[in-house]
Design a protein around this motif. Structure first.
Motif, PDB file in Angstrom:
ATOM      1  N   LEU B  10       0.828  -1.215   0.000  1.00 52.92           N
ATOM      2  CA  LEU B  10       0.000   0.000   0.000  1.00 52.92           C
ATOM      3  C   LEU B  10       0.861   1.263   0.000  1.00 52.92           C
ATOM      4  CD1 LEU B  10      -3.051   0.629   0.106  1.00 52.92           C
ATOM      5  CD2 LEU B  10      -2.802   0.909   2.575  1.00 52.92           C
ATOM      6  N   THR B  11       1.865   1.283   0.862  1.00 50.13           N
ATOM      7  CA  THR B  11       2.722   2.475   0.906  1.00 50.13           C
ATOM      8  C   THR B  11       3.516   2.641  -0.388  1.00 50.13           C
ATOM      9  OG1 THR B  11       4.413   1.188   2.044  1.00 50.13           O
ATOM     10  CG2 THR B  11       2.953   2.517   3.415  1.00 50.13           C
ATOM     11  N   VAL B  13       2.435   1.860  -3.343  1.00 53.80           N
ATOM     12  CA  VAL B  13       1.521   2.474  -4.321  1.00 53.80           C
ATOM     13  C   VAL B  13       1.304   3.951  -3.978  1.00 53.80           C
ATOM     14  CG1 VAL B  13      -0.828   2.436  -5.251  1.00 53.80           C
ATOM     15  CG2 VAL B  13       0.368   0.289  -4.804  1.00 53.80           C
ATOM     16  N   ALA B  14       1.089   4.221  -2.681  1.00 55.00           N
ATOM     17  CA  ALA B  14       0.847   5.606  -2.263  1.00 55.00           C
ATOM     18  C   ALA B  14       2.043   6.498  -2.574  1.00 55.00           C
ATOM     19  CB  ALA B  14       0.531   5.652  -0.776  1.00 55.00           C
ATOM     20  N   ARG B  16       3.812   6.528  -5.042  1.00 51.42           N
ATOM     21  CA  ARG B  16       3.881   6.908  -6.455  1.00 51.42           C
ATOM     22  C   ARG B  16       2.802   7.923  -6.832  1.00 51.42           C
ATOM     23  NH1 ARG B  16       4.530   2.165 -10.488  1.00 51.42           N
ATOM     24  NH2 ARG B  16       5.184   3.935 -11.749  1.00 51.42           N
ATOM     25  N   ALA B  17       1.977   8.289  -5.861  1.00 48.26           N
ATOM     26  CA  ALA B  17       0.956   9.318  -6.126  1.00 48.26           C
ATOM     27  C   ALA B  17       1.627  10.679  -6.266  1.00 48.26           C
ATOM     28  CB  ALA B  17      -0.064   9.350  -4.987  1.00 48.26           C
ATOM     29  N   GLU B  18       0.886  11.634  -6.848  1.00 44.06           N
ATOM     30  CA  GLU B  18       1.413  12.994  -6.865  1.00 44.06           C
ATOM     31  C   GLU B  18       1.547  13.455  -5.417  1.00 44.06           C
ATOM     32  OE1 GLU B  18      -1.575  12.321  -8.296  1.00 44.06           O
ATOM     33  OE2 GLU B  18      -1.580  12.918 -10.406  1.00 44.06           O
ATOM     34  N   PRO B  20       1.137  15.499  -2.373  1.00 46.28           N
ATOM     35  CA  PRO B  20       0.290  16.625  -1.973  1.00 46.28           C
ATOM     36  C   PRO B  20       1.081  17.633  -1.151  1.00 46.28           C
ATOM     37  CG  PRO B  20      -0.259  14.677  -0.672  1.00 46.28           C
ATOM     38  CD  PRO B  20       0.854  14.286  -1.591  1.00 46.28           C
ATOM     39  N   ARG B  43       0.974  18.054  -6.326  1.00 48.90           N
ATOM     40  CA  ARG B  43      -0.388  18.592  -6.283  1.00 48.90           C
ATOM     41  C   ARG B  43      -0.413  19.630  -5.179  1.00 48.90           C
ATOM     42  NH1 ARG B  43      -4.739  15.974  -4.012  1.00 48.90           N
ATOM     43  NH2 ARG B  43      -3.448  14.121  -3.765  1.00 48.90           N
ATOM     44  N   ALA B  52       1.100  16.202   2.507  1.00 43.72           N
ATOM     45  CA  ALA B  52       2.132  15.349   3.106  1.00 43.72           C
ATOM     46  C   ALA B  52       3.454  16.092   3.206  1.00 43.72           C
ATOM     47  CB  ALA B  52       2.301  14.083   2.297  1.00 43.72           C
ATOM     48  N   HIS B  77      -0.389  13.027   9.450  1.00 38.96           N
ATOM     49  CA  HIS B  77       0.790  12.152   9.376  1.00 38.96           C
ATOM     50  C   HIS B  77       0.587  11.156   8.239  1.00 38.96           C
ATOM     51  CE1 HIS B  77       2.808  13.442  13.063  1.00 38.96           C
ATOM     52  NE2 HIS B  77       1.616  13.498  13.632  1.00 38.96           N
ATOM     53  N   PRO B  78       1.646  10.700   7.595  1.00 42.05           N
ATOM     54  CA  PRO B  78       3.036  11.134   7.722  1.00 42.05           C
ATOM     55  C   PRO B  78       3.268  12.457   6.993  1.00 42.05           C
ATOM     56  CG  PRO B  78       2.843   9.409   6.074  1.00 42.05           C
ATOM     57  CD  PRO B  78       1.478   9.590   6.633  1.00 42.05           C
ATOM     58  N   TYR B 116       8.632  13.307   0.018  1.00 45.30           N
ATOM     59  CA  TYR B 116       7.318  12.648   0.069  1.00 45.30           C
ATOM     60  C   TYR B 116       7.476  11.128   0.080  1.00 45.30           C
ATOM     61  CZ  TYR B 116       2.912  10.784  -1.664  1.00 45.30           C
ATOM     62  OH  TYR B 116       1.783  10.031  -1.827  1.00 45.30           O
TER      63      TYR B 116
END
Lengths: 308, 435
Positions: B10-11, B13-14, B16-18, B20, B43, B52, B77-78, B116
């Motif tokens: 999960l982390t 995948v997260a 690789r998000a833009e 924030p 973003r 973040a 957090h984080p 990030y």
């Protein structure tokens, strides 16, 4: 209705909500890329999933003395109302999650009740900018609900029924978008307002630092955004059924026509965010009451003439 | 799959998000907003809650240290902080040793993405709170409900004023009013500006500029480095006209990107921010953008008739604000070198938010045309050069109050953004003492 059929209907609506909300996020990114003149990246498809993962990883923030229960309830209630609204829209002549005679009434009720979760999401954090967002949505809802309900009512007149199935069936030969030309624009205006999307995003605008969602993070924020996307999907599906002939069309299976028409309206709604600036609250209210409600009444009169 | 493995997935995948990001703008943050907003890997958010990464750009006066820490502590957090110095400071600021330090010429995008990913994957610890989590004041325990007021209104039970009755300021509908402080890091107010606003619903019932005047202003504008070209270098020596005009175009486009974001046009804002970072050398490259914005009826509809400043007030603001109100005052009109380039001031008539964005857009296009025509032409030493954004009038706080009381909050924010008063240049912030 058997228990199996119940579970099947619930699963079907749930799947439609998830897939539809994801499509909204993908379409939003794709249209943004086109408008910004950027190349289409792989992140357009995978981006929404990554954002959801981030929401799951991120903690939920809190504020000074919020109403925690109401705050947590808001996105769930909004999602639930979107699901209830979608459940009464037939995918084809025989495929319908909730086959009730007064489907149009239930759809309208779900839309009208949406004001509660939006207000809760703004009021509960005990913070000024979300609270102003909540105030704004009350004024907004009071303004768009009349044109919305009148637009929906107009399609029931030629069908002589409040059943959405009958309303679609009544469009054999001539769709409502043609015989009631004011209906679809009025309905789309209300749909964008209901999901406070794009130019109608008064409660969650940038001038309020995100408004009702300004204090949210993590899963709460993901659920809130998913609720808005789901409401857009429900509205687009209803627009396709009520004004574009639903499953009616040559060649393709009925459900395919319904999906195509829903996607067309969905792209229109999603795309409005990137081409139209947010309207001013005062002008929104004035236009709604002074222009759109009279137009909606005119639309009902046209429907009465059509039904003669 | 074990819980640990699924959490790791999960982390991953997260991560690789833009990313924030919330941008806290200090002094010397000329292109911070545009550089972050133009990046597809970031973003930029309007609220710190879901961010973040906190990007602190430029110098932050000591007066703003506590508000900055409060912004930091509001993040979920984080979380991580990237301190992006706009004035070349390299040492970690006191109290912010946990932050990644990035120099003004470093790749801010890469630094933010790295921070990030590290904080999401656990390679870097999430930052702890900087301020104690306590009420600003104790519960009053006075009055019928213990809140310190009368009846069910009034009072300041925890140091937060409760709603109370206020006079009608607009339409005959008397509403409860509530007091709030907005700023100094509110995303759509100029850097450092603090407003004390009394709201009656969505309407500004009362408004006061609360940013305290501080000694030690050194006369440099807050928006370095571009202002340095126009405001500080020009009086001392000859400056290439092309450099001045490209800096002007850049500044106008950055301003326009922020305004478009405020009105919800994020994709267009990204497009304009990208052009601001790499200003086109040919005016034709802005033709499509100009046409698109001019034809955006919704933008005109949202800005027409809002925040009207004309006559003496407009003259006091000077620059594009005055020219948007039809006052053809521009130092370039008296310049010999600009005369050879055929310069004529552009003016609009109405002095509202609509004409102000049209004015700046037209001046950006004009600046690119002038830069293209100027070649190697330079200004004469000592020549007064028209700045892209002159300092606001000394009483701009009073002017804002007179202009905005009775308007809706959305119009008030848009009007302030369209005026874009430079708080530091107006003598409201110190530049010397930093956090």
């Amino acid at each position: 209705m058997t228990a199996t059929a119940w579970w099947g209907a619930i699963a079907g609506v749930g799947l439609a909500i998830i897939v539809g909300a994801y499509l909204v996020a993908v379409a939003d990114r794709a249209i943004a890329s086109v408008v910004a003149g950027e190349p289409m990246r792989s992140s357009i498809l995978a981006g929404p999933a990554r954002s959801v993962a981030l929401g799951l990883v991120q903690s939920r923030t809190t504020t000074e003395r919020p109403d925690g229960a109401a705050w947590a309830l808001a996105p769930a209630l909004y999602l639930g109302l979107a699901a209830a609204a979608l459940a009464v829209v037939p995918l084809s002549e025989t495929l319908l999650a909730a086959d009730i005679e007064n489907g149009l009434v239930l759809f309208g009720a779900a839309q009208a009740l949406a004001v509660i979760p939006v207000f809760l999401n703004g009021w509960s954090p005990n913070s000024i900018l979300p609270l102003i967002g909540a105030f704004r949505f009350i004024a907004q809802a009071l303004s768009y609900e009349m044109p919305n309900l009148l637009a929906l009512l107009s399609v029931s007149v030629p069908a002589s029924s409040l059943s959405i199935h009958d309303i679609v069936a009544s469009q054999h030969g001539l769709w409502n978008v043609v015989r009631l030309p004011l209906g679809l624009p009025l309905f789309l205006f209300a749909a964008a307002s209901l999901a406070f999307w794009g130019p109608m995003n008064l409660p969650d605008g940038a001038d309020l630092a995100g408004g009702t969602q300004a204090e949210t993070s993590g899963l709460h924020l993901v659920a809130w955004r998913a609720g808005r996307a789901a409401m857009l999907v429900a509205a687009a599906a209803m627009g396709a059924a009520a004004f574009l002939g639903g499953w009616l069309g040559p060649g393709l299976p009925g459900w395919a026509w319904m999906v195509v028409k829903t996607l067309v309206l969905l792209v229109l709604l999603v795309g409005s965010r990137h081409v139209a600036a947010r309207v001013r609250a005062e002008r929104y209210v004035v236009i709604s009451w002074a222009v759109l409600i009279p137009l909606a009444l005119l639309n009902v009169m046209i429907a009465a003439v059509v039904a003669l | 799959m074990t819980a640990r493995a699924s959490a790791g997935w999960l982390t991953a995948v997260a991560a690789r998000a833009e990313a924030p990001v919330f941008l806290a703008r200090g002094i010397g943050t000329a292109d911070a907003d545009a550089r972050l907003r133009a990046s597809p890997r970031l973003r930029v958010l309007d609220s710190p809650r879901a961010a973040a990464v906190l990007v602190v750009a430029g110098c932050v006066p000591t007066e703003l240290a506590e508000p900055l820490a409060r912004v930091h502590d509001q993040m979920a957090h984080p979380r991580a902080t990237v301190w992006w110095s706009g004035a070349g400071d390299s040492a970690p600021p006191v109290g912010w040793s946990h932050a990644t330090i990035v120099g003004p010429r470093d790749d801010i995008e890469a630094a933010v993405v790295a921070a990030y990913r590290d904080v999401i994957t656990g390679a870097r610890c999430s930052e702890q709170t900087l301020l104690p989590d306590v009420d600003p004041a104790p519960w009053r325990g006075v009055g019928p409900y213990g809140h310190g007021g009368t009846g069910m209104t009034g009072g300041i039970p925890y140091g937060r004023p409760m709603a109370g009755r206020g006079d009608d300021r607009r339409d005959g509908l008397t509403l409860d009013v509530v007091l709030a402080r907005i700023g100094p890091f509110f995303a759509h107010l100029p850097e450092g500006l603090v407003l004390e606003v009394t709201f009656a619903g969505d309407v500004v019932h009362d408004l006061t500029v609360k940013t305290p005047p501080v000694a030690g202003v050194d006369g440099l504008g807050a928006r370095l480095p571009d202002d340095a070209v126009t405001a500080t270098m020009a009086p001392d020596r000859a400056v290439p006209v092309a450099a001045i005009e490209l800096a002007r175009a850049r500044q106008h486009l950055r301003w326009l990107a922020r305004l478009l974001h405020l009105y919800g046009l994020d994709a267009l804002a990204r497009l304009v921010a990208t052009k601001a970072l790499s200003v086109p050398r040919e005016p034709q490259e802005l033709t499509a953008l100009t046409r698109r914005l001019e034809r955006c009826w919704a933008l005109g509809w949202a800005t027409r008739g809002v925040g009207v400043i004309d006559g003496v007030s407009a003259a006091l603001w000077g620059g594009p604000v005055a020219r948007a109100a039809g006052i053809p005052r521009d130092a370039r009109a008296n310049s010999p070198v600009y005369a050879t380039l055929g310069f004529q001031p552009i003016v609009h008539a109405n002095g509202d938010n609509c004409d102000r964005w049209r004015q700046r857009l037209a001046e950006a296009v004009q600046a690119i045309e002038l830069a293209a025509r100027a070649g190697t032409a330079v200004t004469e030493p000592g020549e007064t050069i028209e700045p892209a954004a002159p300092p606001p009038p000394a009483d701009f706080g009073d002017q804002l109050a007179a202009l905005l009381i009775g308007t809706e909050w959305g119009d008030a924010v848009a009007t302030i953004a369209s005026l874009d008063p430079d708080v530091n240049a107006a003598g409201y912030l110190s530049k010397g003492a930093t956090v």
